[in-house]
Design an enzyme around this catalytic site. Structure first.
Site, PDB file in Angstrom:
ATOM      1  N   HIS A 137       0.824  -1.211   0.000  1.00 28.89           N
ATOM      2  CA  HIS A 137       0.000   0.000   0.000  1.00 28.89           C
ATOM      3  C   HIS A 137       0.859   1.262   0.000  1.00 28.89           C
ATOM      4  CE1 HIS A 137      -3.610   2.400   0.947  1.00 28.89           C
ATOM      5  NE2 HIS A 137      -2.779   3.133   1.674  1.00 28.89           N
ATOM      6  N   GLU A 138       1.824   1.316   0.912  1.00 28.30           N
ATOM      7  CA  GLU A 138       2.654   2.515   1.013  1.00 28.30           C
ATOM      8  C   GLU A 138       3.580   2.670  -0.191  1.00 28.30           C
ATOM      9  OE1 GLU A 138       1.926   4.685   3.080  1.00 28.30           O
ATOM     10  OE2 GLU A 138       0.617   3.469   4.344  1.00 28.30           O
TER      11      GLU A 138
ATOM     12  N   HIS B 212       1.938   4.780  -2.826  1.00 25.12           N
ATOM     13  CA  HIS B 212       2.112   6.215  -2.589  1.00 25.12           C
ATOM     14  C   HIS B 212       3.533   6.650  -2.931  1.00 25.12           C
ATOM     15  CE1 HIS B 212      -1.783   6.406  -0.737  1.00 25.12           C
ATOM     16  NE2 HIS B 212      -1.438   5.716   0.343  1.00 25.12           N
TER      17      HIS B 212
END
Length: 378
Positions: free
Chosen positions: A25-26, A29
Site C-alpha cells: 500500500h505505502e 504512494h
C-alpha cells in the site's frame, strides 16, 4: 499444537501478512510520489520507535518500527489533512528546487494520483496474486454436483436429491459449487429458486434457506454438500480474466456485507479487528511450507482488496478523505479553510478509532477473553 506454538505461529503469520500488505500500500504512494517529482522523507513499516532503518540515495529514510499495525509515507511539504500550501508550516520560504519537490505545490490531479495510488496498488496486488495462483496452483473449483443432502434441511425437504446437478440459482448460471456458496453468503435467508438437472430433466425447486451462526457470522444454509475441491490450472489469458472477475467479486461481497450490517440484516458482531486477522493467519499455518504459503497468499489477496476498498471510503484520515478534500478544492477552486479541515480530521479520526475499538471488543468477546476475565474477577 500447544498454546505457545499456536500463539507464535499466529504472531509470525500476522506480521508477515500485515507487513507485506502495508509495504504494498505505502509503496503505491511512494512510487507515484517519485513519479511526480515529490521528495519522500520517510517510508515506515509500523509505528513507534524505529527498530531498524537506513537512508537510500534519494534521501528517504526507510524504517521498520516497533508496532506492526500499519505504516506511512511522509512526503516533503505534506503537513495537513489536504496537503495544501496555506498551512502555517508551509509559509517558510522555500527555494525553487525545494518547492518543486514539495507535495503541497503539486497540482490537484498530481496529489490525487499520489493518494489514490495506495488503494489502487492493493487491487493490483490482489489481481497479480490471484492470477499467479491460477497459473501455478490452479483455480479452486468444485463441480456443482450434489454429493449429499442433509436430512431435515431446506434442500432435502424441497426434494433435491444426491446425484442432482445444480444449473442455476435464481436464474443465475452456476458453473461451480462456489457460485452457490457466494450467492448464499450475500443473500442469507432470502428465498431462492434452485435449477436442477436430474438425468437430463430440468427441474426447479423453491427453497427458503436456514440461517445459522458460524463464529458470530450469519450464514444461509441449504443443506447441500458438494464434491471435494479441485484445482484447475488456467491459461495466462483465462487466469487474468478470472483474477479480475474475482477481485471485483471480493469488492462486491465486502460492499454488500457492509451494507447489510448498516441495514441491520447482519450482526455488527461480524466486524473483526487485527485479532481476527492474526487468528486467521495462524490457522493457515500448516505443516507443509507449500500449503502454508498458498493459504497465506489467498488470504493476503482477499485482505489486500478489502484494504484498498476501505481506504477509498470518503472519511478524513483515510485516502478517500484526502481525495474528497481535493474534489472540494477542485470544485471551489480553493481549499477548505484550515479550521474546517481540522474539524473534519477530528471527526474522521473519531469514526475510525470508534470502529477499531468496537471491532477489537468484538474479537475479545468472540474469542472468550471477556468471559475469561469476568470469571476471574467474579
Amino acid at each position: 499444537m500447544d498454546f505457545f506454538t499456536t500463539f507464535s505461529n499466529s504472531t509470525i503469520a500476522f506480521i508477515v501478512v500485515i507487513g507485506l500488505l502495508v509495504f504494498v500500500h505505502e509503496f503505491g504512494h511512494y512510487w507515484m510520489a517519485l513519479w511526480n517529482g515529490v521528495k519522500v522523507e520517510v517510508f515506515s513499516i509500523g509505528f513507534g520507535p524505529e527498530i531498524y532503518g537506513w537512508n537510500n540515495k534519494r534521501g528517504t529514510r526507510w524504517r521498520i518500527a516497533l508496532v506492526p499495525l500499519g505504516g506511512y509515507v511522509k512526503m516533503f511539504g505534506d503537513e495537513d489533512p489536504a496537503s495544501v500550501e496555506h498551512h502555517k508550516d508551509n509559509t517558510v520560504a522555500l527555494t525553487p528546487e525545494q518547492r518543486s519537490q514539495a507535495f503541497f505545490a503539486k497540482s490537484i490531479g498530481q496529489r490525487a494520483a499520489i493518494v489514490a495510488a495506495g488503494p489502487l496498488i492493493n487491487f493490483l496486488f490482489t489481481l497479480i496474486v490471484l492470477a499467479g495462483l491460477y497459473l501455478t496452483v490452479g483455480q479452486p473449483r468444485t463441480l456443482p454436483y450434489v454429493e449429499s443432502v442433509t436430512e431435515g434441511m431446506p434442500a432435502q425437504m424441497a426434494g433435491i436429491k444426491a446425484g442432482d446437478t445444480i444449473s442455476s440459482v435464481n436464474g443465475q448460471k452456476v458453473d461451480r459449487f462456489q457460485d452457490i456458496q457466494e450467492y448464499m453468503a450475500l443473500n442469507l435467508d432470502k428465498p431462492v429458486d434452485i435449477g436442477i438437472n436430474r438425468d437430463g430433466q430440468a427441474l426447479t425447486f423453491h427453497i427458503i434457506p436456514t440461517i445459522e451462526d458460524v463464529q458470530n457470522h450469519r450464514v444461509g444454509r441449504l443443506g447441500i454438500m458438494g464434491q471435494k475441491q479441485e484445482f484447475s490450472k488456467l491459461s495466462p489469458g483465462k487466469a487474468l480474466y478470472e483474477s479480475v472477475a474475482d477481485t471485483f467479486g471480493i469488492i462486491k461481497s465486502t460492499l454488500v456485507g457492509l451494507s447489510q450490517i448498516i441495514m441491520n440484516e447482519r450482526s455488527t458482531k461480524e466486524l473483526g479487528s487485527v485479532i481476527s486477522i492474526a487468528k486467521i493467519s495462524g490457522d493457515m499455518v500448516n505443516t507443509s511450507l507449500t500449503e502454508t504459503a498458498v493459504a497465506l497468499l489467498w488470504f493476503m489477496a482477499v485482505l489486500s482488496a478489502n484494504l484498498g476498498l476501505i481506504n477509498l471510503f470518503p472519511i478524513p484520515v483515510l485516502d478517500g478523505g484526502h481525495l474528497l478534500f481535493y474534489a472540494i478544492e477542485a470544485i471551489r477552486r480553493r481549499p477548505l479553510s484550515e479550521k474546517a479541515m481540522d474539524y473534519s480530521l477530528r471527526f474522521g479520526l473519531a469514526i475510525v478509532v470508534s470502529i477499531m475499538i468496537f471491532a477489537f471488543w468484538n474479537d475479545l468477546k468472540n474469542f472468550g477473553v471477556v468471559d475469561f476475565i469476568s470469571n476471574l474477577i467474579l
